[in-house]
Design an enzyme around this catalytic site. Structure first.
Site, PDB file in Angstrom:
ATOM      1  N   HIS C 242      -7.469   0.344  -2.040  1.00  0.00           N
ATOM      2  CA  HIS C 242      -6.370   1.089  -1.417  1.00  0.00           C
ATOM      3  C   HIS C 242      -6.388   2.572  -1.797  1.00  0.00           C
ATOM      4  O   HIS C 242      -6.689   2.932  -2.930  1.00  0.00           O
ATOM      5  CB  HIS C 242      -5.032   0.485  -1.840  1.00  0.00           C
ATOM      6  CG  HIS C 242      -4.794   0.514  -3.304  1.00  0.00           C
ATOM      7  ND1 HIS C 242      -4.222   1.573  -3.952  1.00  0.00           N
ATOM      8  CD2 HIS C 242      -5.070  -0.389  -4.260  1.00  0.00           C
ATOM      9  CE1 HIS C 242      -4.137   1.311  -5.235  1.00  0.00           C
ATOM     10  NE2 HIS C 242      -4.648   0.123  -5.464  1.00  0.00           N
ATOM     11  N   ASN C 243      -6.071   3.409  -0.824  1.00  0.00           N
ATOM     12  CA  ASN C 243      -5.904   4.850  -1.028  1.00  0.00           C
ATOM     13  C   ASN C 243      -7.175   5.585  -1.444  1.00  0.00           C
ATOM     14  O   ASN C 243      -7.117   6.734  -1.884  1.00  0.00           O
ATOM     15  CB  ASN C 243      -4.796   5.144  -2.053  1.00  0.00           C
ATOM     16  CG  ASN C 243      -3.435   4.702  -1.557  1.00  0.00           C
ATOM     17  OD1 ASN C 243      -3.068   3.547  -1.735  1.00  0.00           O
ATOM     18  ND2 ASN C 243      -2.704   5.581  -0.902  1.00  0.00           N
TER      19      ASN C 243
END
Lengths: 345, 345, 345
Positions: C242-243
């Site tokens: 994620h991210n």
């Protein structure tokens, strides 16, 4: 998903200042928010964004005193950070469970039951004699073999494959492409150099509140069960071999692999790309550094290890610090050797 | 799957003592057996379980003399362990090949042929001009591109994807989520820092008796073929790059990766999470320790290696033993250095 | 795919010498070519194959002067190597984009649009409110959630899963089994040892000209977006958490993993089975050796690193060279120690 500001304010018991009819379709940080987003302000480091943001609404605490006029719609609450967290959770719950009904074509075999509030996406497949609980969400392209049981409130995302005889608990989430119950990897060598398959007739048991990432594989047991205890969290692309047991509330990061018949304790924290050999036992609360290779059982609770083969985490750091200086050290040793030779002359 | 005790006794040429009509749906160890299970007793260490087991039936050898009354139904045979092994194999064969017929909806393109005793699950897809042999089991959500050939007695579990032009042999098993024939990873750098794709127009050839685990990937060749020779056993989540060739009866454990154009010999044993660089050649019967990184060709048959970059297995163990003591060794060297300095004064 | 020699000659502006009606279905090296293949001769090391090949046609340069009679059909061109490269590219483009039309059954939700020249394979699934461009090829068993946007000329091979809210650019290729937008791996520990899920409400953005291999996973952001910049090339079985953000024209080899919130620069070259910890930042043009573990940010452009934890590539090689000799070095140190002890007496 789209909500009005008023609907959100109602959910978090807040007061709307501005246009309550604006549509919200995204939760975002205040510094990144655009039209349609809702954000929050807590840390005053980000206060200036409140005056320039393109967000459709911002959640602020009642205690916040504006520096000047604010054009963005506000929702005023007791505690802006806590309300935003609550909103995140509710939003996530809604989008996770919003799908319902049966899309066609989908396939369900003989004698299989499924509880209320089901979602079965198009092209999902359920075999014979399955028992599936309430509020279970089965996305498109999910395959569920024969004699599978699944508890309540479990989500299987698109493309999950569950082999026959598997048992999945309540409140589990399994992400796309993960495989539950493929054959364990067992082959017996024959005289002529070829291999004979060892039959794999066991199954997989996944208890409650287990989260499994995408493209992870959990093999069935040779006999008996491969067991994932309640609350276990598995990341993406993980390999769990036959007859492994993972203790409750253990967390394993992406791309790690656990070989056959190894038992991992409770509340362990295992980094990414870690490998465990087979037939060992790992104590509760063990912590394993990323990319470690575990070749022996760990008997003491709360041990931290790293390296391949792994040993004590801090000792490994110290050895590695010297490793980085090995060429200098070698040079020094050679100098000492020469000096001593000269002195001996 | 459900059998009666009598049916099983017939299969393993045994004599039933007790109720032959009981239903059996699972094979289990005697210490773990519950109702519906059949187990066996061989090692007398487990003898007491015979008197307390909830199993529906236990296989015992004719020579076994009970200590007291036994309530569980028995099947008496010449050799209980051998009979149980036979039963395991037969059971596994039956459950592997039991599916037959064509479930709807399924898709088959133009000019594709499939032999007798097929299973094609719902939502399975077969492209154009495919030749598929007899007794082939194609589970739901399998994709088979155009111009693919598949031999007899091969099983493709749910979600296997076979790209166009691939050739799969006889008696192969491919588990869920494995991908055969995706593009090789080839890109040529351009002046502006971007990359241009190198066209991948080759295919994958998988010979007979190959077993492939779940979520493994075998890329097609740039030109020519990526080749998996007969009897090769690949575990889960393995990466096989373009133009690789794997010699017959080589076994590779989970999460290992082999880079482009590398040739692995016959009867090699390769541990989990191992990586091979591209364009090298590995001699027959090479053994590679888990997590090793192989950066050079291996020319001598029967070599054992470990480490990254890998070298001789035993030497690596010895180096690693010293590595673990490096901080002490460094301290000793510093002491020697100081002593020598003092002596030189 | 099948073409005549004449059609190919027209494509590469060549002159046919021999039978122009022969059918070609494969591009091959001259030393491996069989009937139905077209090959080329450039390096005269391979000249003898021209006289013995079973190929149906061979591309030669106008300047080539045969040593004796040639029976195989020739296509004569200005530059045989360049023409073969062109042919490879054209052939690959044709086979990549040849599929068109909509096979049934396939599923498309409400308010979803798709541009001209589409291919939607049987059992493909498109959710609600999706915007899909022109000349997009969606193979069987692809899943596309709600509110997904996809640019023009993008290919999604069989079994790709795109979660809701993802954005995919133009000229992207995603191979079978890859997952875009599964939940980030975020769990907060509770007092009782269990974990609470951190809601993941962000998405994935994939820019133009991105190639993604098979069975790779890209998680959505917790909030905001996981971003793959234009021209990035990802191999098979890669984990992107994620991210994460990956800078343009960065290339990552198979089975590497990047932990949450890490930012990788532009034009980096990352080997296979590499791991990055989370929340670090990697400078442009960084090169990382296979199996390295990156535990810290890299600030200087063009850095080369290796090892776990990784440090300077060349220094690591030097340290490793000494590591291999550690047992000898230890012995020498012990000898020095003994000598010094004797001298001190």
């Amino acid at each position: 998903m789209e909500f009005t500001v008023n609907q959100i304010a109602y959910l978090i018991t807040g007061e709307v200042v501005g246009n309550g009819e604006l549509k919200i379709n995204k939760l975002e940080k205040i510094q990144d928010a655009t039209e349609g987003c809702i954000a929050f302000l807590d840390n005053l480091k980000y206060e200036n964004f409140l005056y320039s943001t393109q967000a459709s609404a911002v959640i602020v605490s009642n205690s916040y005193v504006p520096k000047s006029d604010i054009s963005v719609t506000l929702i005023k609450v007791e505690n802006s950070r806590a309300s935003f967290s609550l909103l995140l959770e509710e939003y996530h719950k809604i989008i996770s469970f919003i799908k319902s009904g049966v899309e066609q074509p989908s396939f369900i075999g003989n004698n299989s039951q499924i509880g209320n509030n089901e979602y079965r996406g198009a092209f999902s497949y359920i075999g014979n004699n399955c028992k599936i609980g309430e509020n279970v969400k089965i996305y498109p392209h999910v395959y569920i073999g024969d004699n599978v049981s699944i508890g309540n409130n479990t989500i299987l995302y698109s493309g999950v494959k569950i082999y026959s005889e598997s048992n999945i608990g309540n409140y589990c989430t399994i992400h796309s492409g993960s495989i539950i119950g493929s054959d364990g990897f067992g082959f017996a060598p024959l005289q002529d150099g070829s291999y004979k398959k060892i039959p794999q007739v066991g199954n997989v048991i996944i208890e409650d509140h287990v989260d499994i990432g995408a493209n992870t594989v959990i093999d069935c047991a040779t006999m008996g069960s491969t067991i994932i205890r309640q609350g276990v969290k598995l990341d993406n692309l993980i390999q769990i071999a036959h007859n492994v047991e993972i203790g409750q509330h253990t967390v394993i990061a992406a791309q790690s692999g656990i070989s056959g018949s190894t038992k991992i304790g409770e509340n362990c924290l295992i980094g990414g790309q870690v490998g465990f050999v087979g037939h060992i036992s790992i104590a509760d609360k063990t912590q394993v550094g990323a990319q470690a290779g575990i070749s022996k059982s760990i008997e003491e609770k709360g041990t931290s290890i790293a390296g391949t083969p792994a040993f004590d985490y801090k000792s490994n750091l110290k050895s590695y610090a010297v490793y980085k200086k090995l060429p200098e050290l070698q040079k020094l040793i050679e100098e000492l050797n020469n000096k001593l030779k000269q002195m001996s002359l």
